[in-house]
Design a protein around this motif. Structure first.
Motif, mmCIF file in Angstrom:
data_model
loop_
_atom_site.group_PDB
_atom_site.id
_atom_site.type_symbol
_atom_site.label_atom_id
_atom_site.label_comp_id
_atom_site.label_asym_id
_atom_site.label_seq_id
_atom_site.Cartn_x
_atom_site.Cartn_y
_atom_site.Cartn_z
ATOM 1 N N ALA A 1 -90.245 22.335 -25.391
ATOM 2 C CA ALA A 1 -90.457 21.565 -24.161
ATOM 3 C C ALA A 1 -90.665 22.529 -23.000
ATOM 4 N N VAL A 2 -91.407 22.066 -21.998
ATOM 5 C CA VAL A 2 -91.613 22.833 -20.773
ATOM 6 C C VAL A 2 -90.657 22.293 -19.716
ATOM 7 N N VAL A 3 -89.881 23.193 -19.092
ATOM 8 C CA VAL A 3 -89.020 22.788 -17.973
ATOM 9 C C VAL A 3 -89.373 23.680 -16.785
ATOM 10 N N ALA A 4 -89.550 23.057 -15.615
ATOM 11 C CA ALA A 4 -89.904 23.832 -14.419
ATOM 12 C C ALA A 4 -89.177 23.265 -13.208
ATOM 13 N N HIS A 5 -88.952 24.128 -12.228
ATOM 14 C CA HIS A 5 -88.264 23.749 -10.992
ATOM 15 C C HIS A 5 -89.070 24.220 -9.802
ATOM 16 N N HIS A 6 -89.088 23.392 -8.762
ATOM 17 C CA HIS A 6 -89.602 23.864 -7.462
ATOM 18 C C HIS A 6 -88.628 23.388 -6.398
ATOM 19 N N PRO A 7 -88.202 24.285 -5.514
ATOM 20 C CA PRO A 7 -87.200 23.877 -4.508
ATOM 21 C C PRO A 7 -87.769 23.000 -3.410
ATOM 22 N N PRO B 1 -84.253 16.219 -5.997
ATOM 23 C CA PRO B 1 -85.595 16.351 -6.595
ATOM 24 C C PRO B 1 -86.100 15.061 -7.237
ATOM 25 N N LEU B 2 -87.405 15.051 -7.430
ATOM 26 C CA LEU B 2 -88.045 14.087 -8.330
ATOM 27 C C LEU B 2 -88.229 14.782 -9.680
ATOM 28 N N LEU B 3 -88.106 14.003 -10.750
ATOM 29 C CA LEU B 3 -88.340 14.568 -12.083
ATOM 30 C C LEU B 3 -89.662 14.035 -12.631
ATOM 31 N N TYR B 4 -90.634 14.933 -12.825
ATOM 32 C CA TYR B 4 -91.925 14.538 -13.406
ATOM 33 C C TYR B 4 -91.881 14.747 -14.913
ATOM 34 N N TYR B 5 -92.270 13.696 -15.622
ATOM 35 C CA TYR B 5 -92.294 13.768 -17.097
ATOM 36 C C TYR B 5 -93.714 13.572 -17.629
ATOM 37 N N GLY B 6 -94.032 14.310 -18.648
ATOM 38 C CA GLY B 6 -95.296 14.091 -19.368
ATOM 39 C C GLY B 6 -95.173 14.655 -20.770
ATOM 40 N N HIS B 7 -96.261 14.571 -21.556
ATOM 41 C CA HIS B 7 -96.238 15.220 -22.877
ATOM 42 C C HIS B 7 -97.558 15.925 -23.118
ATOM 43 N N TYR B 8 -97.434 17.135 -23.703
ATOM 44 C CA TYR B 8 -98.632 17.937 -23.965
ATOM 45 C C TYR B 8 -99.189 17.711 -25.361
ATOM 46 N N ASP B 9 -98.443 17.000 -26.219
ATOM 47 C CA ASP B 9 -98.944 16.783 -27.579
ATOM 48 C C ASP B 9 -99.893 15.597 -27.617
ATOM 49 N N VAL B 10 -100.736 15.589 -28.635
ATOM 50 C CA VAL B 10 -101.734 14.523 -28.786
ATOM 51 C C VAL B 10 -101.663 13.949 -30.190
ATOM 52 N N GLN B 11 -102.306 12.790 -30.351
ATOM 53 C CA GLN B 11 -102.420 12.143 -31.659
ATOM 54 C C GLN B 11 -103.378 12.927 -32.559
ATOM 55 N N PRO B 12 -103.226 12.796 -33.881
ATOM 56 C CA PRO B 12 -104.250 13.359 -34.780
ATOM 57 C C PRO B 12 -105.637 12.826 -34.404
ATOM 58 N N ALA B 13 -106.655 13.634 -34.624
ATOM 59 C CA ALA B 13 -108.014 13.232 -34.231
ATOM 60 C C ALA B 13 -108.747 12.489 -35.338
ATOM 61 N N GLU B 14 -108.183 12.468 -36.561
ATOM 62 C CA GLU B 14 -108.839 11.786 -37.673
ATOM 63 C C GLU B 14 -109.137 10.331 -37.316
ATOM 64 N N VAL C 1 -89.760 19.464 -13.506
ATOM 65 C CA VAL C 1 -90.800 19.028 -14.440
ATOM 66 C C VAL C 1 -90.241 19.125 -15.858
ATOM 67 N N LEU C 2 -90.508 18.095 -16.641
ATOM 68 C CA LEU C 2 -90.180 18.133 -18.068
ATOM 69 C C LEU C 2 -91.402 17.623 -18.828
ATOM 70 N N VAL C 3 -92.025 18.501 -19.613
ATOM 71 C CA VAL C 3 -93.165 18.085 -20.438
ATOM 72 C C VAL C 3 -92.808 18.372 -21.893
ATOM 73 N N GLU C 4 -92.769 17.323 -22.685
ATOM 74 C CA GLU C 4 -92.373 17.522 -24.086
ATOM 75 C C GLU C 4 -93.600 17.609 -24.995
ATOM 76 N N GLY C 5 -93.343 17.997 -26.243
ATOM 77 C CA GLY C 5 -94.428 18.193 -27.204
ATOM 78 C C GLY C 5 -94.281 17.323 -28.435
ATOM 79 N N GLU C 6 -93.529 16.220 -28.318
ATOM 80 C CA GLU C 6 -93.290 15.400 -29.506
ATOM 81 C C GLU C 6 -93.386 13.905 -29.230
ATOM 82 N N GLU C 7 -94.047 13.539 -28.116
ATOM 83 C CA GLU C 7 -94.091 12.115 -27.783
ATOM 84 C C GLU C 7 -94.852 11.311 -28.828
ATOM 85 N N GLU C 8 -95.916 11.894 -29.342
ATOM 86 C CA GLU C 8 -96.764 11.148 -30.290
ATOM 87 C C GLU C 8 -96.133 11.023 -31.671
ATOM 88 N N ILE C 9 -95.029 11.719 -31.901
ATOM 89 C CA ILE C 9 -94.310 11.517 -33.173
ATOM 90 C C ILE C 9 -92.947 10.884 -32.907
#
Lengths: 462, 462
Positions: B69-75, B83-96, B154-162
């Protein structure tokens, strides 16, 4: 020593040579269903032409709309005898799934089996190994006596595993040449058990189709569209589920028209075979017969129709979760048929069954892959009697008259187009894993088969 | 010119740069479901860390049991704001299936769409494009004002699609750090239509499992074994067919426990949105809603549970006919859930449903891939009010409060583990082909999204 004794001795002495030729044949991946193997199918045909020429046949590859057929002639002793027609097929089933093979499917390998050495390869028994039994017998007759004791025609096709789509036209085209025969000799069936030879007197027919269901114009996200969009896999499952009821009865309207009841002498004869259902099922990890309830096992296998889904696919089949509603879904479905069931009528009924269950927005295509009428062969012909004598001499016990759950569509074509009956004398065993990974053929079966065919030729000497 | 006006101007001037960065991100095939792409998932996380560092964040990749996971801070302006917490995911679905893409899925391509230019790529919108909207806004604030006007996590995970299997443990481990936030800002949802922004107030939950049915110990010849051997595909079809009745009602015992009726104000509010069912279905080649009968379309999408088979496979799926009875059959099945439905109870019920339908000789395994509870987010928080103002300013019309048929499991985790509510402000469109071939994101949506996030930051300035 008479010719037959010399021929038998020659076969026994030639064991290593027979294996070498057999393995050459097995190494050709002649998978008729897969376009990438079209060249290999031709190669298998050419291999046979060369083998037949080497033992005195005139032989050639003849084109069809699909894979070519091998046709060969031998005049025999030249006394104007009416020939026998030997039939076989050089094509094999797809080997998939490859990862379940313990040795490569097209690298024949000797292994130790339950009854002694076996050859493991795709086509080991079906039908390359069975073809090898009569080829080896003919070669031994050639070497000992300069040729077989009767005239012979050979027809080996390359499309049996895809339902012989070109064969009827081929038989019609070459009818004048091929119909001049006493009977057709076919080795593509099983023995009763490793020690008891058998002649198959009935074969189930078949109707095989692919159902393709189409819904949305593209794959969809199951969150955004779930509950709104028609799911073709859910629909296909419902249609397939309705093909049989809870008692295993097939629900196509009119399906059981022409299915005869088995009773009287036949029922008693089958009972007397003492079929070991527990062992038959135990060999494949099962314990309870499936399908229709309340039937004797041999009736179930030989005299009742079936409905099996042979393949199904649609949507995501990879690892993990993909939340997709597929745009299409597919299944391959086949029916084994008996008595007077009409395979084309069965597929017509299937088509109507599917179409009548399509909601708005769903579309179906039905691809028909193969049809074969059920066959019952006469049990009292001179050729069957000759086969019974030959098998009894080879095995030291009488051959039994059995049925087969499988289909050999060409047997029906031979009768319909050429007016010829067939003698189905085969050397496979139930545990040969035909059409499955690790297909095998007992080495003893191949050698018994070769000697049996040598004896049959002597019995049918012109 | 105030900061916000400069930030908006900066975003408009940076269009080409935004596209360059966005395309870099899309070219990384970060498919979380497929083990061969594990390295690409890490690469996508590292790309984000680098992006965030470039605009003043302290950022790092943090390990989980799966993809990092990606974690980041800005003061922010440094005035001790929450703070506000921004969430997203960098992983994607299979392309098949790859062959249905008109351009390679990981080669982002600009094309002309129904509403103007679009980017076609796997992840174009879900969720890389949506993450890009707030990244572009933060970058513009950095360039114009030296940083955002409020502190940010910021929190961006890599497992949302699973199904985010590692996220709950990750949130628990880092709860002290992440729970110090006013709210979570999530861009992973859709607009109402290309001109009408939306805030999603409810998300369906999900329960996803794979059913594996095993019968014989090997694949069998359908002739020799048909009528004797249990066919696991026939059985699977029957089980799947029984999951729903003819009216589309799901038949798992207890399934509808906790499903609320929709009435009163909510029903009226949804009616007033004037949803165009005909166009929604017409866009995907359909005309009639599937599933349960007699429901309004938005109730069907947002407030009713579903059962979809997402994938099915077994037996032979190659060309032509193979007469096999397979040894096993498989299906992936998922349920969308609403109200108080419990995803684990649903999968327990599924497991019992399957097991109770297994005849002797059949064995089933149920693999659970993901579960997510349904979510309803508060509509009257200061953050939702701020988002409504920001969206109204950007689009010149009010944002509507909608539901979503999809699931974002993390929203429920944020509330349960961190005690935080989420603001679901997303810029996708129904025709984005999310999870399908040719996924796209309207270029105008991306730019509107970036400006909307810039405005939201101003609204929520510490």
């Amino acid at each position: 020593m008479d010719h037959l004794s010399q021929v038998i001795a020659r076969i026994n002495a030639a064991e290593a040579e027979i294996r070498t030729r057999y393995f050459e044949f097995l190494r050709i991946p002649s998978v008729s269903a897969q376009p990438q193997h079209a060249g290999d199918c031709r190669l298998a045909g050419e291999w046979l032409v060369s083998e037949l020429k080497a033992i005195g046949f005139t032989a050639e590859l003849r084109e069809t709309k699909g894979h070519p057929a091998v046709v060969a002639h031998h005049p025999g002793p030249g006394t104007g005898t009416v020939p026998l027609l030997y039939y076989g097929h050089y094509d094999v089933q797809p080997a998939e799934p490859f990862d379940l093979w313990t040795s490569p499917p097209f690298e024949p390998t000797m292994k130790e089996g339950r009854n002694g050495p076996v050859t493991v390869a795709r086509g080991a028994v079906d039908d390359k190994g069975q073809v090898m039994t009569w080829l080896a017998a003919m070669r031994a007759w050639h070497e000992v006596a300069g040729g077989p004791p009767t005239a012979i025609r050979v027809l080996v096709e390359g499309e049996e595993e895809i339902g012989s789509p070109s064969l009827d036209a081929f038989l019609q085209e070459h009818a004048a040449e091929l119909r001049q025969a006493r009977a057709v000799i076919v080795s593509d069936t099983n023995m009763w058990d490793p020690k008891t030879p058998a002649i198959s007197a009935r074969l189930r027919g078949m109707a095989y189709a692919q159902i393709d269901i189409f819904a949305a114009s593209r794959d969809l996200h199951s969150g955004l569209y779930g509950g709104m969009a028609l799911n073709p896999i859910n629909l296909l499952a419902k249609i397939l589920a309705e093909l049989t009821d809870a008692d295993g009865r097939i629900q196509l309207p009119g399906f059981y028209d022409g299915v005869p009841e088995i009773g009287g002498n036949l029922d008693a004869a089958w009972d007397s075979l003492g079929f070991d259902e527990k062992r038959f099922l135990g060999d494949i990890g099962l314990s309870v017969p499936a399908g229709e309830r309340g039937l004797k096992p041999l009736v179930r296998q030989w005299a009742r129709p079936t409905c099996d889904v042979n393949g199904i696919w649609g949507g995501y089949a990879g690892p993990g979760a993909k939340t997709v509603i597929a745009a299409e879904a597919h299944a391959k479905v086949s029916f084994r048929l008996v008595g007077d069931q009409d395979p084309n009528a069965v597929l017509d009924s299937l088509e109507e069954f599917v179409r009548s269950r399509l909601p708005a927005d769903a579309r179906a295509e039905i691809q028909r892959f193969s049809t074969a009428a059920p066959v019952v062969v006469p049990e009292d012909s001179p050729e069957v009697a000759a086969a019974q004598r030959a098998l009894a001499a080879e095995y030291g016990r009488p051959a039994v008259l059995i049925g087969s759950g499988g289909s050999i569509p060409v047997v029906e074509s031979f009768r319909r187009i050429l007016g010829l009956d067939s003698v189905l004398v085969g050397f496979g065993l139930d545990d040969d894993q035909v059409h499955s990974p690790n297909e095998k053929f007992d080495w003893a079966s191949l050698m018994h088969g070769a000697r049996s065919h040598a004896r049959l030729l002597a019995e049918l000497a012109g």
